[in-house]
Motif scaffolding. Structure first.
Motif, PDB file in Angstrom:
ATOM      1  N   LYS A  81      -6.426   2.246 -18.605  1.00 32.22           N
ATOM      2  CA  LYS A  81      -6.257   0.830 -18.933  1.00 32.22           C
ATOM      3  C   LYS A  81      -7.013  -0.037 -17.931  1.00 32.22           C
ATOM      4  N   PRO A  82      -7.996  -0.808 -18.395  1.00 30.85           N
ATOM      5  CA  PRO A  82      -8.800  -1.625 -17.483  1.00 30.85           C
ATOM      6  C   PRO A  82      -7.993  -2.690 -16.749  1.00 30.85           C
ATOM      7  N   GLU A  83      -6.861  -3.131 -17.335  1.00 30.34           N
ATOM      8  CA  GLU A  83      -6.064  -4.151 -16.660  1.00 30.34           C
ATOM      9  C   GLU A  83      -5.391  -3.635 -15.396  1.00 30.34           C
ATOM     10  N   ASN A  84      -5.409  -2.324 -15.202  1.00 28.99           N
ATOM     11  CA  ASN A  84      -4.810  -1.746 -13.996  1.00 28.99           C
ATOM     12  C   ASN A  84      -5.789  -1.596 -12.839  1.00 28.99           C
ATOM     13  N   VAL A  85      -7.068  -1.834 -13.091  1.00 27.88           N
ATOM     14  CA  VAL A  85      -8.090  -1.559 -12.076  1.00 27.88           C
ATOM     15  C   VAL A  85      -7.813  -2.300 -10.776  1.00 27.88           C
ATOM     16  N   PHE A  86      -7.411  -3.546 -10.861  1.00 31.37           N
ATOM     17  CA  PHE A  86      -7.333  -4.364  -9.650  1.00 31.37           C
ATOM     18  C   PHE A  86      -6.095  -4.094  -8.813  1.00 31.37           C
ATOM     19  N   GLU A 140      -9.986   6.145  -3.948  1.00 33.64           N
ATOM     20  CA  GLU A 140      -9.579   7.304  -4.732  1.00 33.64           C
ATOM     21  C   GLU A 140      -9.161   6.888  -6.148  1.00 33.64           C
ATOM     22  N   GLN A 141      -8.419   5.807  -6.242  1.00 29.09           N
ATOM     23  CA  GLN A 141      -7.973   5.330  -7.553  1.00 29.09           C
ATOM     24  C   GLN A 141      -9.153   4.889  -8.425  1.00 29.09           C
ATOM     25  N   MET A 142     -10.137   4.247  -7.805  1.00 30.92           N
ATOM     26  CA  MET A 142     -11.303   3.804  -8.581  1.00 30.92           C
ATOM     27  C   MET A 142     -12.040   5.010  -9.174  1.00 30.92           C
ATOM     28  N   GLY A 143     -12.077   6.106  -8.440  1.00 31.14           N
ATOM     29  CA  GLY A 143     -12.690   7.317  -8.979  1.00 31.14           C
ATOM     30  C   GLY A 143     -11.982   7.803 -10.224  1.00 31.14           C
ATOM     31  N   LEU A 144     -10.650   7.705 -10.237  1.00 35.08           N
ATOM     32  CA  LEU A 144      -9.874   8.108 -11.415  1.00 35.08           C
ATOM     33  C   LEU A 144     -10.115   7.162 -12.579  1.00 35.08           C
ATOM     34  N   PHE A 145     -10.232   5.874 -12.290  1.00 32.92           N
ATOM     35  CA  PHE A 145     -10.559   4.913 -13.347  1.00 32.92           C
ATOM     36  C   PHE A 145     -11.937   5.209 -13.949  1.00 32.92           C
ATOM     37  N   LEU A 146     -12.901   5.512 -13.099  1.00 34.36           N
ATOM     38  CA  LEU A 146     -14.249   5.801 -13.592  1.00 34.36           C
ATOM     39  C   LEU A 146     -14.260   7.060 -14.453  1.00 34.36           C
ATOM     40  N   LYS A 197     -17.331  -1.207 -15.203  1.00 37.38           N
ATOM     41  CA  LYS A 197     -18.102  -2.042 -14.278  1.00 37.38           C
ATOM     42  C   LYS A 197     -17.207  -2.596 -13.178  1.00 37.38           C
ATOM     43  N   HIS A 198     -16.022  -3.047 -13.575  1.00 38.73           N
ATOM     44  CA  HIS A 198     -15.100  -3.607 -12.592  1.00 38.73           C
ATOM     45  C   HIS A 198     -14.651  -2.546 -11.591  1.00 38.73           C
ATOM     46  N   ALA A 199     -14.386  -1.341 -12.059  1.00 35.65           N
ATOM     47  CA  ALA A 199     -13.972  -0.265 -11.163  1.00 35.65           C
ATOM     48  C   ALA A 199     -15.076   0.074 -10.163  1.00 35.65           C
ATOM     49  N   ALA A 200     -16.308   0.120 -10.644  1.00 37.37           N
ATOM     50  CA  ALA A 200     -17.436   0.419  -9.757  1.00 37.37           C
ATOM     51  C   ALA A 200     -17.620  -0.684  -8.719  1.00 37.37           C
ATOM     52  N   GLN A 201     -17.490  -1.943  -9.156  1.00 35.37           N
ATOM     53  CA  GLN A 201     -17.596  -3.059  -8.218  1.00 35.37           C
ATOM     54  C   GLN A 201     -16.448  -3.032  -7.201  1.00 35.37           C
ATOM     55  N   SER A 202     -15.270  -2.657  -7.676  1.00 35.69           N
ATOM     56  CA  SER A 202     -14.088  -2.704  -6.823  1.00 35.69           C
ATOM     57  C   SER A 202     -14.151  -1.706  -5.671  1.00 35.69           C
ATOM     58  N   ILE A 203     -14.933  -0.655  -5.830  1.00 36.21           N
ATOM     59  CA  ILE A 203     -15.156   0.240  -4.685  1.00 36.21           C
ATOM     60  C   ILE A 203     -15.772  -0.553  -3.533  1.00 36.21           C
ATOM     61  N   GLY A 204     -16.586  -1.553  -3.886  1.00 41.07           N
ATOM     62  CA  GLY A 204     -17.193  -2.417  -2.871  1.00 41.07           C
ATOM     63  C   GLY A 204     -16.155  -3.199  -2.084  1.00 41.07           C
ATOM     64  N   GLU A 248       0.846  -1.190   0.000  1.00 35.50           N
ATOM     65  CA  GLU A 248       0.000   0.000   0.000  1.00 35.50           C
ATOM     66  C   GLU A 248       0.880   1.237   0.000  1.00 35.50           C
ATOM     67  N   GLY A 249       0.489   2.226  -0.772  1.00 34.82           N
ATOM     68  CA  GLY A 249       1.231   3.464  -0.830  1.00 34.82           C
ATOM     69  C   GLY A 249       2.149   3.544  -2.032  1.00 34.82           C
ATOM     70  N   THR A 250       2.441   2.381  -2.682  1.00 27.15           N
ATOM     71  CA  THR A 250       3.303   2.409  -3.855  1.00 27.15           C
ATOM     72  C   THR A 250       2.488   2.423  -5.140  1.00 27.15           C
ATOM     73  N   THR A 251       1.210   2.061  -5.052  1.00 30.66           N
ATOM     74  CA  THR A 251       0.342   2.122  -6.214  1.00 30.66           C
ATOM     75  C   THR A 251      -0.454   3.416  -6.122  1.00 30.66           C
ATOM     76  N   THR A 252       0.032   4.470  -6.756  1.00 29.20           N
ATOM     77  CA  THR A 252      -0.583   5.787  -6.633  1.00 29.20           C
ATOM     78  C   THR A 252      -1.060   6.272  -7.988  1.00 29.20           C
ATOM     79  N   SER A 253      -1.687   7.424  -7.980  1.00 25.78           N
ATOM     80  CA  SER A 253      -2.180   8.000  -9.234  1.00 25.78           C
ATOM     81  C   SER A 253      -1.041   8.290 -10.192  1.00 25.78           C
ATOM     82  N   LEU A 254       0.188   8.469  -9.661  1.00 25.66           N
ATOM     83  CA  LEU A 254       1.325   8.783 -10.516  1.00 25.66           C
ATOM     84  C   LEU A 254       1.882   7.535 -11.184  1.00 25.66           C
ATOM     85  N   SER A 255       1.613   6.352 -10.651  1.00 31.07           N
ATOM     86  CA  SER A 255       2.204   5.137 -11.188  1.00 31.07           C
ATOM     87  C   SER A 255       1.213   4.287 -11.970  1.00 31.07           C
TER      88      SER A 255
END
Length: 493
Positions: free
Chosen positions: A39-44, A121-127, A137-144, A27-34
């Protein structure tokens, strides 16, 4: 091997440079800058980083078992008399606000919440940036997922510490140093809101590529437990009824097999903390040391030994014996100078007469170069039997919600749990249901908090040093009081 399946299945979903659902950057290394949020493959990736925090040492290993199991009447410190001073004071209720294990629980669960905040926060950027419908859809679910993880972290914090700060977004160090505590009631409201959102967003199930990921029913089960702890029995019963009526869960026929590697993420599981050596013998991995620190001390060969902490107490053994338990005793108690059904011998030279059998891992799984006992063991946090017993308890306490769909009663739910371990029916009284919880979840970090919430701790732990009005909560760690002058210590510390 389960770790190989997870690693292979998730490789295409996560990324080539990252590993899997289990093996993710901290945690903390996967940020909005990285991340490329188009790309949907980055959602998870941020979600997986949040899951990684659930198996940290602070939240799922030595501090966890020290604070939430060794404190109970089911377990003793174990190991050797001279080892584990910070754990001994937990066992004897002589701890103070400087105890490093209590402090680790605080920081661990806030780190977990922080990872979940980052993921949200990241899911919001994906959306905002994704164009792919499946990715959206995956990003919205992942907020869950993130809301569930955050709710779980705060469930631990509020039950351990009471009034705690609610941190629902990423904050600067300066902001964190001045945040104020919220009342326990406000924290419970916050947890319920997160779980409501998780229930609405999460699917009923995930593909096998996401083995172990929480779903809608996981969130319902946790929310039922949240209501139980607040004495909101009608709401707890309704949620449990929905899980039961779904038909998606069942008790495994053999109690011992519930805790086997082969049956991780089984039909009985609603939430497990994932752990694996990823099929490796050394190097980067994604394991929790939860089972390792409880493994038989001084056992041979090296891959069949651990630290030997958190051993079943005489009180628990007497309780199980007097109930006529056989199957649960066989699963829960691992005696020295005995041989398991899998052929592993527990040495007569081990310092304790009995160890936690529920974390036993056959030697064939323990391949890590530094012993590696139990690295492949998932921590069972929410099981279907918990749903059945929360349902039974809620009804026994007077809940009578209309429109239940499962057709179950307190009696039938209790009978199902008992029948699995070859025990005859007993009346579904509150006392019998609470005793069933003790037998069913012994050594699973449930008993101490059950004693607290039911008001039975002062009686059950009177010879251990428990003081009513003090040990109902753990102290706010002294280090946190130094960092944030707005925090107020819990009573009598």
């Amino acid at each position: 091997m389960k770790s190989r399946i997870i690693l292979t299945a998730c490789a295409a979903i996560v990324c080539a440079s990252c590993s899997s659902f289990l093996n993710i950057r901290p945690e903390g290394t996967t940020t909005s800058l990285s991340l490329d949020h188009s790309k949907p493959e980055n959602v998870f990736k941020p979600i997986s980083a949040a899951y990684a925090q659930t198996r940290s040492y602070d939240t799922s290993s030595f501090p966890y078992i020290g604070c939430l199991e060794i404190t109970s009447d089911n377990a003793d410190k174990g190991s050797t008399p001279e080892d584990g001073a910070t754990t001994r004071v937990l066992d004897e209720f002589t701890f103070d606000a400087a105890n490093e294990l209590i402090s680790a629980q605080w920081t661990g669960y806030y780190n977990m919440s922080s990872a979940a905040n980052n993921a949200i926060e990241q899911m919001g950027l994906f959306l905002d940036e994704l164009k792919n419908e499946d990715g959206l859809k995956h990003a919205a679910q992942s907020i869950g997922d993130a809301k569930f993880i955050r709710a779980y972290a705060y469930f631990r914090l509020v039950t351990m510490f009471g009034n705690v700060p609610i941190i629902d977004r990423l904050m600067s160090a300066q902001e964190l140093a001045s945040v104020e505590q919220s009342s326990a009631d406000k924290v419970w409201e916050f947890i319920e809101k997160d779980l409501d959102d998780a229930i609405n967003r999460l699917p009923e199930s995930w593909p096998k590529t996401y083995a172990g990921r929480v779903n809608k029913y996981s969130a319902m089960a946790l929310k039922a437990k949240v209501h139980l702890y607040q004495g909101e029995y009608e709401q707890a019963a309704v949620l449990c009824d929905s899980v039961i009526a779904s038909g998606k869960y069942a008790l495994l026929p053999n109690f011992r097999s519930v805790f086997s590697i082969e049956n991780e993420n089984s039909v009985e599981s609603l939430f497990e903390i994932q752990s694996s050596d990823l099929g490796k013998v050394s190097g980067e991995a994604a394991y929790s040391t939860y089972a390792y620190v409880q493994g038989p001390r001084n056992n041979t060969p090296g891959n069949m030994q651990g630290w030997g902490f958190c051993v079943p107490s005489e009180s628990l053994i007497k309780f199980l014996t007097e109930r006529g338990e056989t199957e649960r005793m066989a699963a829960t108690l691992l005696y020295r100078d005995s041989t398991t059904p899998e052929g592993d011998h527990i040495s007569e030279n081990c310092p304790n007469p009995v160890y936690n059998g529920k974390v036993y891992t056959p030697s064939s799984y323990n391949d890590w170069s530094s012993n590696g006992y139990g690295y492949d063991y998932n921590i069972r946090v929410l099981r279907y039997s918990d749903v059945l017993l929360i349902f039974a308890e809620s009804l026994a306490r007077g809940a009578a919600p209309a429109g239940l769909k499962s057709g179950y009663t307190a009696q039938s739910a209790l009978d199902m749990v008992r029948a699995r371990v070859s025990l005859a029916s007993v009346p579904a009284t509150l006392e019998n249901i609470l005793d069933e919880r003790r037998a069913e979840f012994a050594m699973e970090e449930d008993r101490f908090l059950d004693l607290r919430r039911t008001g039975l701790a002062a009686t059950a732990l009177k010879d251990n040093g428990y003081v009513e009005g003090k040990h109902n909560l753990f102290p706010i760690p002294s280090k946190q009081l130094e960092l944030n002058q707005n925090l107020k210590q819990n009573p009598n510390y």
